[in-house]
Design an enzyme around this catalytic site. Structure first.
Site, PDB file in Angstrom:
ATOM      1  CD  GLU A  38      38.373  34.441  46.429  1.00 29.07           C
ATOM      2  OE1 GLU A  38      38.834  35.432  45.459  1.00 29.07           O
ATOM      3  OE2 GLU A  38      38.211  33.268  45.116  1.00 29.07           O
TER       4      GLU A  38
ATOM      5  CG  ASN B 215      33.741  30.178  49.847  1.00 24.49           C
ATOM      6  OD1 ASN B 215      33.621  28.862  50.437  1.00 24.49           O
ATOM      7  ND2 ASN B 215      32.997  30.678  48.141  1.00 24.49           N
TER       8      ASN B 215
ATOM      9  CG  HIS C 146      37.895  26.293  42.334  1.00 23.51           C
ATOM     10  ND1 HIS C 146      37.093  26.399  41.827  1.00 23.51           N
ATOM     11  CD2 HIS C 146      37.566  27.547  43.196  1.00 23.51           C
ATOM     12  CE1 HIS C 146      35.639  26.980  41.797  1.00 23.51           C
ATOM     13  NE2 HIS C 146      36.142  28.035  43.105  1.00 23.51           N
TER      14      HIS C 146
ATOM     15  CD  GLU D  17      32.906  29.691  44.544  1.00 24.66           C
ATOM     16  OE1 GLU D  17      34.669  29.383  43.569  1.00 24.66           O
ATOM     17  OE2 GLU D  17      33.334  30.538  44.980  1.00 24.66           O
TER      18      GLU D  17
ATOM     19  CG  ASP E 124      36.167  24.072  39.070  1.00 26.61           C
ATOM     20  OD1 ASP E 124      36.978  24.263  40.078  1.00 26.61           O
ATOM     21  OD2 ASP E 124      35.541  24.835  38.725  1.00 26.61           O
TER      22      ASP E 124
HETATM   23  C1  XIL Z   1      33.710  33.153  38.906  1.00 25.16           C
HETATM   24  C2  XIL Z   1      32.377  33.373  38.071  1.00 25.16           C
HETATM   25  O1  XIL Z   1      31.864  31.790  37.733  1.00 25.16           O
HETATM   26  C3  XIL Z   1      33.226  33.674  36.481  1.00 25.16           C
HETATM   27  O2  XIL Z   1      31.877  33.596  36.047  1.00 25.16           O
HETATM   28  C4  XIL Z   1      33.348  34.928  37.228  1.00 25.16           C
HETATM   29  O3  XIL Z   1      33.678  35.486  35.800  1.00 25.16           O
HETATM   30  C5  XIL Z   1      34.348  35.555  37.643  1.00 25.16           C
HETATM   31  O4  XIL Z   1      34.294  34.844  39.143  1.00 25.16           O
HETATM   32  N1  XIL Z   1      35.405  31.742  43.427  1.00 25.16           N
HETATM   33  C6  XIL Z   1      34.902  32.427  43.171  1.00 25.16           C
HETATM   34  C7  XIL Z   1      33.435  32.824  42.574  1.00 25.16           C
HETATM   35  O5  XIL Z   1      34.046  33.070  44.956  1.00 25.16           O
HETATM   36  O6  XIL Z   1      32.795  34.322  42.540  1.00 25.16           O
HETATM   37  C8  XIL Z   1      34.223  32.545  40.843  1.00 25.16           C
HETATM   38  O7  XIL Z   1      33.462  32.340  40.399  1.00 25.16           O
HETATM   39  C9  XIL Z   1      34.752  31.861  40.742  1.00 25.16           C
HETATM   40  C10 XIL Z   1      36.303  31.459  41.879  1.00 25.16           C
END
Ligand code: XIL
Length: 393
Positions: A177, A221, A260, A290, A292
């Protein structure tokens, strides 16, 4: 040759899980019992992981260690998934809560679970502005940690963590990020690391990670880097930066799009496919890391969508994301960010939203699960086969 020298280094556990299609018992190191090297590698015939085997794709999920105490959860985890990502367990704030005092318990538990269940591990994440230890951010803020010291601490962190799991991690999310949500996008100058050490800290982290574990695939990522921003600005910026980094010989092997999604915004599956394929033209592996798909819900406990159309949009968007990966031969893993709504990060992070995962709050598979299952079934007949990947495997 690499594999042989790896074996002599005692890294057989990592290798055993790195070769789907090969019975783990066959490559187990001397001294490992057959029992330890059982082979659930393929899952059951209709499982997501099993269906993805013919095309060489890995289906992954983020895991939080708490979940490993729930038998119903671990049964699904072992049955359906061939890769795992620690949701939090490898973040700096978790592994070194007090300077010099390490806590690897959760990360170790998860890596062992993966190895016992024929799963690969995505390490997550080494260089990120979030979930840093308080001692580090406070020290930088009050000037007791200088820039030189910060750079040294980062180097130590990467060598310690990557070194600890050397040979046992398939993909590392080295940097996470760094790009702005803006048009045009670019590296965020206000990012904690960039503000304190300059943008050169990112390639440096990749170089250290490669040295610490030459066997792992090293990933950049980020979210919204496959057109989800609507403008494709972030993807353009990341693509240009990756090209520049690769030209300079920075050891980057892959790029992960977090994936996401939110049904209120929609996204373009065509754009996503094009963007993933564009990264692949750079010689990189790609992954959805990731996935969802969130939507508005009645409450965080039950997570029933408030709009009936979301019941269709949610599985549709999941399936389209998987489709973008299937259409891209370099896409080696499709990972969801937790598989059950009950432990999804979404209700905690996005007010009023939820229903983002493949299983409901009671761990029953939702339409999105069946959509992925069906697509993998068809994919086995038409999607290009992919190889595990990279120069090292
Ligand atoms: C999130 C976790 O799922 C949570 O439990 C935590 O509180 C915050 O981080 N992008 C990412 C992940 O790269 O590491 C994040 O994970 C979600 C967004």
């Amino acid at each position: 040759m690499r594999r042989r020298s790896f074996l002599t280094m005692g890294g057989a556990a990592g290798l055993a899980v790195a070769m789907p299609g090969v019975a783990s018992a066959a490559v187990a190191a001397p001294g490992r019992t057959r029992k330890a090297a059982r082979r659930p590698d393929f899952g059951s015939p209709g499982s997501l992981r099993g269906l993805a085997v013919p095309i060489g794709l890995h289906i992954g999920t983020a895991v939080i260690p708490f979940d490993l105490d729930t038998p119903a959860y671990t049964a699904i985890l072992a049955e359906q998934f061939s890769a795992v990502t620690p949701g939090n367990a490898m973040k700096w704030g978790v592994v070194e809560p007090v300077q010099g005092q390490f806590d690897w318990s959760d990360a170790d538990t998860l890596v062992s679970f993966a190895e016992q269940n024929g799963q690969l591990v995505r390490g997550h994440t080494l260089l990120w502005h979030n979930q840093l230890p308080d001692w580090l951010t406070t020290g930088v803020a009050n000037g007791t940690i200088s820039s030189t010291q910060l750079m040294d601490l980062l180097e130590q962190h990467i060598f310690t963590e990557v070194g600890r799991y050397r040979g046992r991690i398939w993909q590392w999310d080295v940097a996470n990020e760094f790009f702005l949500d803006a048009d045009p996008s670019g590296i965020n100058p206000n990012d904690f690391w960039v503000a304190n050490l300059g943008a050169g800290v990112i390639p440096q982290a990749f170089k250290w990670a490669r040295e610490a574990d030459p066997f792992a695939l090293l990933f950049y990522n980020d979210y919204n880097i496959a057109g989800e921003d609507g403008t494709n600005a972030k993807s353009d910026a990341v693509y240009a930066w990756l090209q520049q980094m690769l030209d300079q010989g920075v050891p980057i092997d892959g790029v992960g799009d977090q994936g996401h999604l939110d049904t209120q915004y929609g996204f373009s599956p065509q754009q996503m496919t094009q963007d993933l394929q564009r990264y692949a033209t750079l010689g990189l592996k790609v992954a959805i890391t990731e996935a969802d798909v969130r939507t508005f819900v009645n409450n965080p406990t039950d997570q029933v969508p408030t709009d009936n159309l979301a019941l269709f949009a949610q599985p549709f968007e999941f399936a389209q994301m998987l489709g973008a990966c299937l259409e891209t031969p370099e896409c080696i893993s499709f990972t969801v960010w937790g598989f059950g709504d009950a432990d999804s990060w979404v209700p905690g992070a996005f007010a009023g939203e939820g229903y983002a995962a493949l299983y409901d709050v009671n761990l029953n598979p939702k339409p999105a699960f069946f959509a992925l299952q069906q697509d993998l079934q068809f994919g086995a007949f038409g999607a290009p086969r992919r190889s595990l990947g990279g120069r090292h495997r």
